[in-house]
Every structure is written in structure tokens, then in C-alpha cells.
Design a protein around this motif. Structure first.
Motif, PDB file in Angstrom:
ATOM      1  N   SER A   7      -3.820   0.070  -3.062  1.00  0.00           N
ATOM      2  CA  SER A   7      -4.409  -1.205  -3.518  1.00  0.00           C
ATOM      3  C   SER A   7      -5.401  -1.813  -2.544  1.00  0.00           C
ATOM      4  O   SER A   7      -6.273  -2.578  -2.936  1.00  0.00           O
ATOM      5  N   ARG A   8      -5.254  -1.496  -1.246  1.00  0.00           N
ATOM      6  CA  ARG A   8      -6.103  -2.142  -0.227  1.00  0.00           C
ATOM      7  C   ARG A   8      -6.471  -1.133   0.858  1.00  0.00           C
ATOM      8  O   ARG A   8      -5.902  -0.049   0.954  1.00  0.00           O
ATOM      9  N   ILE A  60      -7.504   1.506   3.614  1.00  0.00           N
ATOM     10  CA  ILE A  60      -7.843   2.931   3.593  1.00  0.00           C
ATOM     11  C   ILE A  60      -7.475   3.551   2.246  1.00  0.00           C
ATOM     12  O   ILE A  60      -8.236   4.359   1.693  1.00  0.00           O
ATOM     13  N   LEU A  80       2.409  -2.257  -3.991  1.00  0.00           N
ATOM     14  CA  LEU A  80       3.661  -3.011  -3.977  1.00  0.00           C
ATOM     15  C   LEU A  80       3.404  -4.502  -4.111  1.00  0.00           C
ATOM     16  O   LEU A  80       3.811  -5.120  -5.087  1.00  0.00           O
ATOM     17  N   SER A  81       2.701  -5.095  -3.153  1.00  0.00           N
ATOM     18  CA  SER A  81       2.614  -6.568  -3.072  1.00  0.00           C
ATOM     19  C   SER A  81       1.272  -7.137  -3.496  1.00  0.00           C
ATOM     20  O   SER A  81       1.083  -8.347  -3.415  1.00  0.00           O
ATOM     21  N   SER A  82       0.347  -6.292  -3.893  1.00  0.00           N
ATOM     22  CA  SER A  82      -1.015  -6.774  -4.186  1.00  0.00           C
ATOM     23  C   SER A  82      -1.446  -6.393  -5.601  1.00  0.00           C
ATOM     24  O   SER A  82      -2.386  -5.601  -5.787  1.00  0.00           O
ATOM     25  N   ASN A 119      -0.531   7.459   1.703  1.00  0.00           N
ATOM     26  CA  ASN A 119      -1.233   6.514   2.576  1.00  0.00           C
ATOM     27  C   ASN A 119      -0.370   5.301   2.908  1.00  0.00           C
ATOM     28  O   ASN A 119      -0.556   4.682   3.961  1.00  0.00           O
ATOM     29  N   TYR A 150       6.470   2.615  15.309  1.00  0.00           N
ATOM     30  CA  TYR A 150       5.302   3.017  14.516  1.00  0.00           C
ATOM     31  C   TYR A 150       4.773   4.370  14.980  1.00  0.00           C
ATOM     32  O   TYR A 150       4.549   5.278  14.166  1.00  0.00           O
ATOM     33  N   THR A 172      -9.285   1.203  12.308  1.00  0.00           N
ATOM     34  CA  THR A 172     -10.049   1.230  11.065  1.00  0.00           C
ATOM     35  C   THR A 172      -9.986  -0.164  10.456  1.00  0.00           C
ATOM     36  O   THR A 172      -8.915  -0.781  10.416  1.00  0.00           O
ATOM     37  N   THR A 193      -9.343  -2.831   8.307  1.00  0.00           N
ATOM     38  CA  THR A 193      -8.546  -3.159   7.115  1.00  0.00           C
ATOM     39  C   THR A 193      -7.774  -4.446   7.412  1.00  0.00           C
ATOM     40  O   THR A 193      -7.821  -4.959   8.531  1.00  0.00           O
TER      41      THR A 193
HETATM   42  P1  NDP Z   1      -3.192  -2.090   4.912  1.00  0.00           P
HETATM   43  O1  NDP Z   1      -2.017  -2.876   5.385  1.00  0.00           O
HETATM   44  O2  NDP Z   1      -4.538  -2.721   4.942  1.00  0.00           O
HETATM   45  O3  NDP Z   1      -2.896  -1.517   3.446  1.00  0.00           O
HETATM   46  C1  NDP Z   1      -1.671  -0.856   3.226  1.00  0.00           C
HETATM   47  C2  NDP Z   1      -1.636  -0.285   1.839  1.00  0.00           C
HETATM   48  O4  NDP Z   1      -0.364   0.379   1.685  1.00  0.00           O
HETATM   49  C3  NDP Z   1      -1.722  -1.348   0.781  1.00  0.00           C
HETATM   50  O5  NDP Z   1      -2.385  -0.835  -0.346  1.00  0.00           O
HETATM   51  C4  NDP Z   1      -0.238  -1.616   0.445  1.00  0.00           C
HETATM   52  O6  NDP Z   1      -0.034  -2.020  -0.872  1.00  0.00           O
HETATM   53  C5  NDP Z   1       0.347  -0.221   0.613  1.00  0.00           C
HETATM   54  N1  NDP Z   1       1.771  -0.280   0.923  1.00  0.00           N
HETATM   55  C6  NDP Z   1       2.354  -0.746   2.062  1.00  0.00           C
HETATM   56  N2  NDP Z   1       3.693  -0.663   1.951  1.00  0.00           N
HETATM   57  C7  NDP Z   1       3.952  -0.146   0.723  1.00  0.00           C
HETATM   58  C8  NDP Z   1       5.139   0.175   0.018  1.00  0.00           C
HETATM   59  N3  NDP Z   1       6.351  -0.034   0.553  1.00  0.00           N
HETATM   60  N4  NDP Z   1       5.030   0.713  -1.208  1.00  0.00           N
HETATM   61  C9  NDP Z   1       3.814   0.925  -1.763  1.00  0.00           C
HETATM   62  N5  NDP Z   1       2.657   0.635  -1.155  1.00  0.00           N
HETATM   63  C10 NDP Z   1       2.725   0.103   0.072  1.00  0.00           C
HETATM   64  O7  NDP Z   1      -3.188  -0.775   5.810  1.00  0.00           O
HETATM   65  P2  NDP Z   1      -4.350   0.255   6.186  1.00  0.00           P
HETATM   66  O8  NDP Z   1      -5.232   0.499   5.046  1.00  0.00           O
HETATM   67  O9  NDP Z   1      -4.927  -0.169   7.483  1.00  0.00           O
HETATM   68  O10 NDP Z   1      -3.453   1.539   6.511  1.00  0.00           O
HETATM   69  C11 NDP Z   1      -3.257   2.595   5.588  1.00  0.00           C
HETATM   70  C12 NDP Z   1      -2.574   3.741   6.315  1.00  0.00           C
HETATM   71  O11 NDP Z   1      -3.382   4.120   7.433  1.00  0.00           O
HETATM   72  C13 NDP Z   1      -1.203   3.382   6.883  1.00  0.00           C
HETATM   73  O12 NDP Z   1      -0.334   4.480   6.755  1.00  0.00           O
HETATM   74  C14 NDP Z   1      -1.503   3.097   8.345  1.00  0.00           C
HETATM   75  O13 NDP Z   1      -0.379   3.317   9.169  1.00  0.00           O
HETATM   76  C15 NDP Z   1      -2.611   4.093   8.616  1.00  0.00           C
HETATM   77  N6  NDP Z   1      -3.459   3.759   9.749  1.00  0.00           N
HETATM   78  C16 NDP Z   1      -4.237   2.617   9.776  1.00  0.00           C
HETATM   79  C17 NDP Z   1      -5.036   2.343  10.867  1.00  0.00           C
HETATM   80  C18 NDP Z   1      -5.913   1.142  10.956  1.00  0.00           C
HETATM   81  O14 NDP Z   1      -6.473   0.890  12.047  1.00  0.00           O
HETATM   82  N7  NDP Z   1      -6.115   0.383   9.885  1.00  0.00           N
HETATM   83  C19 NDP Z   1      -5.063   3.246  12.020  1.00  0.00           C
HETATM   84  C20 NDP Z   1      -4.227   4.393  11.897  1.00  0.00           C
HETATM   85  C21 NDP Z   1      -3.465   4.634  10.799  1.00  0.00           C
HETATM   86  P3  NDP Z   1       0.338  -3.548  -1.286  1.00  0.00           P
HETATM   87  O15 NDP Z   1      -0.599  -4.452  -0.565  1.00  0.00           O
HETATM   88  O16 NDP Z   1       0.154  -3.543  -2.776  1.00  0.00           O
HETATM   89  O17 NDP Z   1       1.773  -3.760  -0.907  1.00  0.00           O
END
Ligand code: NDP
Length: 237
Positions: free
Chosen positions: A15-16, A18, A38-40, A82, A146, A179, A181
Motif C-alpha cells: 500500500s505504501r 517500497i 493492513l492499516s492503510s 515486502n 530488526y 530509502t 518512505t
Molecule cells: P513503510 O513503513 O513505508 O511501508 C510498509 C508497507 O508494509 C506498507 O504498505 C504496510 O501496509 C505494509 N505492512 C506493514 N506491516 C504489515 C502487515 N503486518 N501486514 C501487511 N502489510 C504490512 O516501509 P518501507 O516501504 O520503507 O519498507 C518496505 C520494506 O523495505 C520493509 O520490509 C523494510 O524493512 C524494508 N526496508 C526499508 C528501508 C527504508 O529505508 N525505507 C531500508 C531497508 C529495508 P499498511 O500501511 O497498509 O499497514
């Protein structure tokens, strides 16, 4: 661009950030994309409308529901896991239940989702985990759980690559560095600290991460498996 035309793709956590960039990229390449959130719900529905993909609510922290969803979707050509949460703080103060939920979402979900998808995945399928450069370098305090969770994905990918290799299914990890986000905003308070660890001192964009994911999902990556790729501006260099 139609490299992934007609491929059936599931992105967990789309949803958000990466995940949303990955949904956009796969949809632009002609794939039939389903993603979870999940939450968005508003972000998810807007992205689904924008990209012609389908958004389904599913908590990656709930194993049985997640597996049930994957079974209900039928054979997937590509699974991208992801969904992930951060959870930062002094390990002496962090509630154990929060740590267990982090492990459920960041470790258990990728494993059970990959196995569930592999049961019906056609030969030549793709499983891609979004890990983190923190699997290879953890230069800050407060992120032990983490980084442990992201390191686990490397071993998982190596083992599953062996298990599924006879069917031509590849299993890899994409490990982003900082990244831009909601989880890690480019203008956030830790920006200068993080850029200090990097050779190219800026956050990546989600689209840059999605480009590597799309490459690994595509036809040129048939023999890449059990690998972890840092895409991190030199954070781990
Ligand atoms: P965000 O927090 O911006 O987005 C997370 C996404 O994952 C959202 O779409 C959220 O959905 C979804 N999500 C989280 N928990 C759940 C759940 N329990 N069930 C279903 N969906 C879930 O994170 P990023 O985009 O920054 O990160 C994405 C991935 O990249 C992660 O695995 C993170 O660890 C990894 N990463 C990110 C980095 C960064 O600098 N941003 C660096 C290295 C790795 P919703 O909002 O609908 O709940």
C-alpha cells in the motif's frame, strides 16, 4: 515495457513506500498484480485504482490468514514479500510481545508465504524477499531485532533456493539501504547519520528498489538464486 506480461504477481505489503513502488513497476510491465495491506486502506484503494491492480487486506503477522489468502489466489508466478516493520529502541526496554510480532511479520511471514506459494508456483517462478542492508551492516544502536530479522532472510533464501531449484524457481533477497518512505523519510532526523555511512549520500527512491526487484523477476535472471543484493548507496561498502 511488457517483460512481465500476464505474470501473476502477489506483493505482500504494497500500500505504501517500497511496496507501492513495486506494485507500480510490475503493473507498468504488464503483470497481473495483487497486493496486500493492513492499516492503510485509502492508500491501498487509490493505488489499486491507479494501477489496475487488486488490493486485499491481510495481516502478515497472522500466519493462518496469510496462507489461506495465498492458497485462495491459486498459482503465482512471482511472490514479493515486502511487508516489514522496524521496531527501534533499547532492547532492555522493548516489550517482548512487540519483538515477537516483529519476528512474525519479518521472518515467519516470508517463510510461510514462500512455502505456501511454492506449492503451486509454476516452474521458473520467482520468490523475492525485501530484506535490508542492515543484514550486512548494523552501525547504529537499537535495531538488533530488526537486523536479526533481515539477516534471517538471507539464510532462508539460500535454503529455499536449494529446495526449489529443481523446478527453476529462484529465491533472492533485495537489501535496500536508506530509502525515502514513511519508515525512513529522506528528510528525517537520522538523515545525516545515515548519509555519513554511505558513498552516495542520499536516500534511494522506491522506484530504484523496484527496478532491481523487476530485474530479478524477469527473464534475464533465470540463474540468479540464493543471492542477496545490496542496493544502498554504498552503506555496506
Ligand atoms: P513503510 O513503513 O513505508 O511501508 C510498509 C508497507 O508494509 C506498507 O504498505 C504496510 O501496509 C505494509 N505492512 C506493514 N506491516 C504489515 C502487515 N503486518 N501486514 C501487511 N502489510 C504490512 O516501509 P518501507 O516501504 O520503507 O519498507 C518496505 C520494506 O523495505 C520493509 O520490509 C523494510 O524493512 C524494508 N526496508 C526499508 C528501508 C527504508 O529505508 N525505507 C531500508 C531497508 C529495508 P499498511 O500501511 O497498509 O499497514
Amino acid at each position: 515495457m511488457n517483460r512481465l506480461g500476464k505474470k501473476s504477481v502477489l506483493v505482500l505489503g504494497g500500500s505504501r513506500g517500497i511496496g507501492a513502488a513495486i506494485v507500480r513497476r510490475f503493473a507498468a510491465e504488464g503483470a497481473k498484480v495483487v497486493f496486500t495491506y493492513l492499516s492503510s486502506p485509502d492508500d491501498a484503494q487509490a493505488l489499486a485504482a491507479e494501477t489496475g491492480s487488486e488490493a486485499l487486506r491481510a495481516d502478515s503477522g497472522d500466519r493462518d490468514s496469510l496462507v489461506e489468502l495465498i492458497v485462495s489466489l491459486g498459482p503465482l508466478d512471482v511472490l514479493v514479500v515486502n511487508s516489514g516493520i522496524l521496531g527501534a529502541g533499547d532492547p532492555l526496554d522493548m516489550p517482548p510481545d512487540d519483538i515477537d510480532r516483529l519476528f512474525r511479520i519479518n521472518i515467519h511471514a516470508p517463510y510461510h508465504a514462500a512455502v505456501a506459494a511454492a506449492r503451486t508456483m509454476p516452474d521458473g517462478g520467482r520468490i523475492i524477499f525485501i530484506g535490508s542492508a542492515n543484514a550486512d551492516r548494523m552501525p547504529m544502536t537499537g535495531l538488533a531485532a530488526y537486523s536479526a530479522s533481515k539477516s534471517a532472510l538471507k539464510g532462508m533464501a539460500k535454503g529455499l533456493a536449494r529446495d526449489l531449484g529443481a523446478r527453476g524457481i529462484t529465491v533472492n533477497v533485495v537489501q535496500p539501504g536508506p530509502t525515502d518512505t514513511d519508515m525512513n523519510p529522506a528528510e528525517g532526523p537520522l538523515k545525516d547519520v545515515m548519509h555519513g555511512f554511505m558513498a552516495i549520500k542520499r536516500h534511494a527512491t522506491g522506484a530504484e528498489i523496484a527496478g532491481l526487484v523487476a530485474y530479478l523477476a524477469g527473464p534475464e535472471a533465470d540463474v540468479i538464486t540464493g543471492a542477496a543484493y545490496n542496493i544502498d548507496g554504498g552503506f555496506t561498502a
